[in-house]
Design a protein around this motif. Structure first.
Motif, short mmCIF file in Angstrom:
data_model
loop_
_atom_site.label_atom_id
_atom_site.label_comp_id
_atom_site.label_asym_id
_atom_site.label_seq_id
_atom_site.Cartn_x
_atom_site.Cartn_y
_atom_site.Cartn_z
N GLU A 41 -2.03 2.46 3.31
CA GLU A 41 -1.01 3.50 3.41
C GLU A 41 0.40 2.97 3.63
OE1 GLU A 41 -2.18 6.19 6.44
OE2 GLU A 41 -3.94 6.95 5.35
N ARG A 42 0.53 1.67 3.83
CA ARG A 42 1.89 1.13 4.07
C ARG A 42 1.97 -0.32 3.62
NH1 ARG A 42 2.27 -1.62 9.14
NH2 ARG A 42 0.25 -1.72 10.22
N GLY A 63 0.83 -1.19 0.00
CA GLY A 63 0.00 0.00 0.00
C GLY A 63 0.87 1.24 0.00
N ALA A 64 0.40 2.30 -0.56
CA ALA A 64 1.14 3.57 -0.58
C ALA A 64 0.15 4.70 -0.80
CB ALA A 64 2.20 3.56 -1.69
N GLY A 65 0.49 5.86 -0.26
CA GLY A 65 -0.38 7.00 -0.43
C GLY A 65 -0.49 7.43 -1.89
N ASP A 66 0.59 7.28 -2.64
CA ASP A 66 0.63 7.68 -4.05
C ASP A 66 0.50 6.42 -4.90
OD1 ASP A 66 1.03 8.72 -6.50
OD2 ASP A 66 3.01 9.58 -6.10
#
Length: 212
Positions: free
Chosen positions: A169-170, A124-127
């Protein structure tokens, strides 16, 4: 009871004991890291440790009477070993025992069975762009773990999965590894290389005496 029957029973019991598998494993998940050892169907948890029960305080021990000091005998000083002699002994030790240790390690690795190998990577990632890059790297990591392990060991049950959640998010990882050997295999390998190690020790002592 007939002696042949007793001998057959002893052989059957030893064969059954030799078939028992011993091993261990570890798991990493939402509840953290856990580790255990296995003896047949019984599993003993090594980590996390269970909290110890409160024990009643022990009674204070009575002070012991001081013993009279005996006069120490002076030992003659041992001759100091030079650095050259230490290096020569180290070289002889390495030449004698390193090949035996490596061969024994290969024997254990050849007989070792991986009962369970699981690896889960949740990306997961914000971008979204960063998430795509991380997803590709996570797949490369999974392949780097799975392919060599699958080539080197017999894996009874194996699963590797990489998921991508654009809303997360991670990056999170979870997995499990459990491996085992039969008692008979351990005893056979230990006996085989124990004899080799004993022969190597005798050879080392003989070469060391010649070098003096």
């Amino acid at each position: 009871m007939n002696g042949y029957v007793i001998a057959a029973l002893i052989v059957a019991v030893l064969w059954w004991i030799g078939r028992i598998r011993v091993g261990g494993g570890a798991r990493l998940g939402d509840q953290g890291l856990s580790a255990w050892v296995r003896l047949g169907p019984k599993q003993i948890v090594l980590y996390p440790l269970k909290p110890k029960k409160d024990t009643p305080p022990k009674k204070p021990k009575k002070p012991k009477k001081p013993k009279k000091a005996k006069p120490k005998k002076e030992k003659p000083p041992k001759p100091k070993t030079t650095l050259a002699e230490k290096l020569r002994s180290g070289k002889l030790l390495a030449e004698t025992f390193v090949p035996i240790a490596l061969e024994a390690a290969k024997g254990f690795a050849y007989k070792l069975q991986i009962d369970v190998l699981e690896l889960y990577i949740h990306v997961g990632a914000g971008d979204p762009a960063d998430g795509a890059v991380l997803y590709g790297r996570a797949n490369a990591l999974a392949a780097a773990v799975w392919i060599p392990m699958n080539d080197a060991f017999h894996i009874r049950e194996g699963r590797v999965r990489v998921d991508w959640d654009p809303l997360a998010e991670r990056l999170t990882c979870a997995g499990q590894l459990a491996l085992s050997l039969r008692i008979g295999q351990i005893l056979w390998i230990g006996l085989r290389f124990g004899v080799k190690a004993l022969a190597g020790l005798l050879r080392y002592r003989r070469l060391k005496r010649k070098a003096v």
